[in-house]
Structures are given as structure tokens and as C-alpha cells.
Design a protein around this motif. Sequence first.
Motif, short mmCIF file in Angstrom:
data_model
loop_
_atom_site.label_atom_id
_atom_site.label_comp_id
_atom_site.label_asym_id
_atom_site.label_seq_id
_atom_site.Cartn_x
_atom_site.Cartn_y
_atom_site.Cartn_z
N ASP A 72 0.84 -1.21 0.00
CA ASP A 72 0.00 0.00 0.00
C ASP A 72 0.88 1.26 0.00
O ASP A 72 1.13 1.89 1.02
N GLU A 73 1.28 1.63 -1.20
CA GLU A 73 2.21 2.75 -1.39
C GLU A 73 1.61 4.09 -0.95
O GLU A 73 2.29 4.94 -0.38
N SER A 74 0.31 4.26 -1.21
CA SER A 74 -0.33 5.55 -0.91
C SER A 74 -0.36 5.80 0.60
O SER A 74 0.00 6.89 1.06
N THR A 75 -0.79 4.78 1.37
CA THR A 75 -0.85 4.99 2.83
C THR A 75 0.55 5.23 3.39
O THR A 75 0.75 6.11 4.24
N GLN A 76 1.52 4.46 2.91
CA GLN A 76 2.89 4.65 3.41
C GLN A 76 3.38 6.08 3.12
O GLN A 76 3.99 6.72 3.97
N ALA A 77 3.08 6.56 1.92
CA ALA A 77 3.53 7.92 1.57
C ALA A 77 2.81 8.97 2.41
O ALA A 77 3.43 9.95 2.85
N LEU A 78 1.52 8.75 2.67
CA LEU A 78 0.79 9.73 3.47
C LEU A 78 1.27 9.75 4.91
O LEU A 78 1.34 10.81 5.55
N LEU A 79 1.63 8.55 5.45
CA LEU A 79 2.19 8.51 6.81
C LEU A 79 3.49 9.32 6.86
O LEU A 79 3.73 10.11 7.79
N LYS A 80 4.32 9.14 5.84
CA LYS A 80 5.58 9.89 5.77
C LYS A 80 5.30 11.39 5.65
O LYS A 80 5.90 12.23 6.33
N TYR A 81 4.34 11.73 4.79
CA TYR A 81 4.00 13.13 4.52
C TYR A 81 3.47 13.83 5.78
O TYR A 81 3.92 14.92 6.14
N ASN A 82 2.53 13.16 6.47
CA ASN A 82 1.94 13.78 7.66
C ASN A 82 3.01 14.01 8.74
O ASN A 82 3.01 15.03 9.44
N LYS A 83 3.96 13.06 8.85
CA LYS A 83 5.04 13.18 9.84
C LYS A 83 5.98 14.33 9.43
O LYS A 83 6.37 15.15 10.26
#
Length: 213
Positions: free
Chosen positions: A177-188
Motif C-alpha cells: 500500500d504505497e499511498s498509505t505509506q507515503a501519506l504517513l511519511k508526509y503527515n510526519k
Amino acid sequence: MHFLPEAIDQYILEHSAKEPEFLAKLNRETNQKVLQPRMLSGNYQGRILSLISKIIAPKTILEIGTYTGYSALCLAEGLPKEGILHTIDINEELYDFQQKYFQASEYKNQIKQYIGDAQEIIPQIEEKFDLVFIDADKPNYPAYFDLIIEKMNPGGVILSDNVLWSGKVVEPVKAEDESTQALLKYNKMLAEDERVETVILPIRDGLTLTRVK
Ligand SMILES: C[S@@+](CC[C@H](N)C(=O)[O-])C[C@H]1O[C@@H](n2cnc3c(N)ncnc32)[C@H](O)[C@@H]1O
């Protein structure tokens, strides 16, 4: 995603600014003719984008992810007479649809459409931005932030859509799940970056409001 009980959502809609008829028509035509109409910001979020833009009165806006032009037209409502909105989408099939509504709008001379990959186009726009709306492919959100942060005017605002990703940001993440991983990184990234102040608003699928210091 619904964060609030339906009755509260309904009450909020009834006591918030109404969708202009021109945008309601665009919304209907998107639903009739275009794939994935759920991508369109819609009435409530559109009025929020409009109001934020009117409060900022940005001279230059950048939108990443035009789709059928709904959010671009909402954001354009806040432009002063000399203001410009740049909007980018990779899907060339959407160009004519966008063009029809932009040309019919009162902002026809203030909207610049770009077709292509946002990561290639953003460096070619020689402007500093007062307001940016990030609403394209989620895996590239961190890259978009890195590209625009140096192009923001002090006090500028970055809005980022879908940052709660239907609640997946608090669930176990699948390896593919690339999108969720990227959003977790982005929000952090946004929460920790000292160049900006950030709050996540539980609006629709999560809308981040970031102010550049
Ligand atoms: C959620 S939709 C945008 C919705 C629109 N902002 C609105 O609220 O009405 C996302 C859009 O991003 C575009 N997109 C996806 N990847 C992109 C990329 N690499 N560069 C530019 N646009 C991209 C898609 O073609 C799609 O139209």
C-alpha cells in the motif's frame, strides 16, 4: 469518509455557504461523463477552499491535480484581479472538459492549465506561491512538498487533501500500500518541519492546513 454522524453532516451543510449553480453544473456533468467522480472536491469542501482562498486573497495559486476543474474554480474565487492560478494534471483527456468550464467562468484570463507530470512542471513555473492545493497522486505528496516549499512566499498556505486516506493512516499498513505509506511519511514530515506550522482538519478525507513561516 464520514467523521461525524450523518445528521450533523446534514446540519453543517444546511448552515454553510451554498454551492454556486455554475459549480453544481460542473459537478453534475463530471458525475455523468467522467470516470471516478468521487475525486471531485464537492460542495462542502469546495466552499471551504473558496473561503480560505478569499481570506488569503492570494496573488498566485498552484493546484496539483486539476481533475475536472472544480477545486480550481473554488480557489479562483479568492484571486484578486491581477491574481493567477496555475493548475496541473497529468491526464490529457481531461483538458477539454476543464477548458470548457474555465473559459465559461469569470476567471478565464486568470487560470493557466498545464498537462503533464507535476514534478516536471512545477520547476518550470517561475513564480512564488501564496496558496498551494495538493490533490494528486498520494505517493508523490512528499516530493511535491519538497518542490514547493522553496517556492512559497512567507505566510503562504499549503492545503493537502486526503491526508487521512479513509482512516488507513491509523490502521496496520499493507506492504504493497504505497499511498498509505507515503501519506504517513508526509503527515510526519509536515508535523516535524520547522519551516511550517500544520494542523490536520477532519474535513471529508482529511485536509491539512499548513502555514509557511
Ligand atoms: C483527486 S483528483 C483532483 C480533484 C480536484 N482537485 C478536485 O477537487 O476537483 C487527482 C488528479 O490528480 C491527477 N494526477 C495524478 N498524478 C499526477 C501527476 N503525477 N501529476 C499531475 N497530476 C496528477 C489525476 O489525473 C487526477 O485528475
